[in-house]
Scaffold this motif. Structure first.
Motif, PDB file in Angstrom:
ATOM      1  N   ALA A 136       1.191  35.181  -2.030  1.00 25.82           N
ATOM      2  CA  ALA A 136       0.409  33.829  -2.331  1.00 25.82           C
ATOM      3  C   ALA A 136      -0.928  33.973  -1.369  1.00 25.82           C
ATOM      4  O   ALA A 136      -0.883  34.263  -0.411  1.00 25.82           O
ATOM      5  N   ASP A 170      -4.318  31.523  -0.530  1.00 26.49           N
ATOM      6  CA  ASP A 170      -5.091  30.070  -0.507  1.00 26.49           C
ATOM      7  C   ASP A 170      -6.610  30.596  -0.462  1.00 26.49           C
ATOM      8  O   ASP A 170      -7.166  31.048   0.669  1.00 26.49           O
ATOM      9  N   SER A 171      -7.466  30.613  -1.369  1.00 22.39           N
ATOM     10  CA  SER A 171      -8.780  30.872  -1.602  1.00 22.39           C
ATOM     11  C   SER A 171      -9.796  29.884  -1.110  1.00 22.39           C
ATOM     12  O   SER A 171     -10.905  30.463  -0.802  1.00 22.39           O
ATOM     13  N   TRP A 172      -9.102  28.713  -0.582  1.00 25.11           N
ATOM     14  CA  TRP A 172     -10.275  27.746   0.021  1.00 25.11           C
ATOM     15  C   TRP A 172     -10.079  27.343   1.399  1.00 25.11           C
ATOM     16  O   TRP A 172     -10.808  27.085   2.060  1.00 25.11           O
ATOM     17  N   ARG A 173      -8.650  27.572   1.990  1.00 23.41           N
ATOM     18  CA  ARG A 173      -8.564  27.079   3.282  1.00 23.41           C
ATOM     19  C   ARG A 173      -9.277  27.806   4.152  1.00 23.41           C
ATOM     20  O   ARG A 173      -9.300  28.971   3.973  1.00 23.41           O
ATOM     21  N   SER A 205       1.564  24.917   1.375  1.00 23.88           N
ATOM     22  CA  SER A 205       1.079  24.304   0.444  1.00 23.88           C
ATOM     23  C   SER A 205      -0.426  24.790   0.057  1.00 23.88           C
ATOM     24  O   SER A 205      -1.061  25.263   0.994  1.00 23.88           O
ATOM     25  N   GLY A 206      -0.821  24.573  -1.297  1.00 22.32           N
ATOM     26  CA  GLY A 206      -2.075  24.667  -1.533  1.00 22.32           C
ATOM     27  C   GLY A 206      -2.795  26.071  -2.009  1.00 22.32           C
ATOM     28  O   GLY A 206      -3.804  26.505  -2.199  1.00 22.32           O
ATOM     29  N   TYR A 207      -1.540  26.941  -2.196  1.00 21.64           N
ATOM     30  CA  TYR A 207      -1.909  28.179  -2.602  1.00 21.64           C
ATOM     31  C   TYR A 207      -2.350  28.235  -4.106  1.00 21.64           C
ATOM     32  O   TYR A 207      -1.684  27.699  -4.895  1.00 21.64           O
ATOM     33  N   ASP A 208      -3.342  29.121  -4.238  1.00 16.34           N
ATOM     34  CA  ASP A 208      -4.036  29.181  -5.838  1.00 16.34           C
ATOM     35  C   ASP A 208      -3.606  30.541  -6.384  1.00 16.34           C
ATOM     36  O   ASP A 208      -4.041  30.564  -7.762  1.00 16.34           O
ATOM     37  N   LYS A 209      -3.526  31.489  -5.639  1.00 16.40           N
ATOM     38  CA  LYS A 209      -3.280  32.848  -6.262  1.00 16.40           C
ATOM     39  C   LYS A 209      -1.880  33.320  -6.118  1.00 16.40           C
ATOM     40  O   LYS A 209      -1.454  33.156  -4.848  1.00 16.40           O
ATOM     41  N   TRP A 210      -1.245  33.599  -6.921  1.00 19.27           N
ATOM     42  CA  TRP A 210       0.182  34.204  -7.030  1.00 19.27           C
ATOM     43  C   TRP A 210       0.431  35.611  -7.549  1.00 19.27           C
ATOM     44  O   TRP A 210      -0.361  35.938  -8.605  1.00 19.27           O
TER      45      TRP A 210
END
Length: 124
Positions: free
Chosen positions: A97, A99-102, A109-114
């Motif tokens: 996974a 997280d593109s934004w953090r 938590s907060g992961y957007d791509k898998w």
């Protein structure tokens, strides 16, 4: 559309080792936080290990501390999960996974791509 591609899963006996790899489909995609999660059908997905962009900060689930190691090769844009002393309870589908934004403080938590997942099976 960036995809995460996992490899390295398989079947192993208890006490054995496996190494998982994750590579984004675009070499320019280098998110600050990347990690590994796992899931079995009868349980919620759980975070296994996460790592920041330069590999200096990592976090692990208590169940894998001392046995698993997450690492990151930014030159090749790869993330790895070295799994040693595997136990039958480690059997699960493992997902990479991102997280593109953090931009700091990688958590679970907060992961957007898998990725699509890679199966790990540990027999007793």
């Amino acid at each position: 559309h960036v995809q995460l591609v996992e490899s390295g899963g398989g079947s192993v006996q208890a006490g054995g080792s496996l190494r998982l790899s994750c590579t984004p489909s675009s070499y320019t995609y280098s998110p600050y936080c990347m990690g590994w999660f796992r899931q079995v059908p009868w349980k919620e997905r759980e975070g296994v290990a996460v790592i920041d962009s330069d590999g200096t900060r990592t976090s692990y689930a208590d169940s894998v501390k001392g046995r698993f190691t997450i690492s990151r090769d930014n030159g090749k844009n790869h993330v790895y999960l070295q799994m040693n002393s595997l136990k039958p309870e480690d059997t699960a589908m493992y997902y990479c996974a991102a997280d593109s934004w953090r931009s700091s403080s990688c958590g679970f938590s907060g992961y957007d791509k898998w990725g699509q997942g890679t199966q790990v099976t540990v027999s007793s």
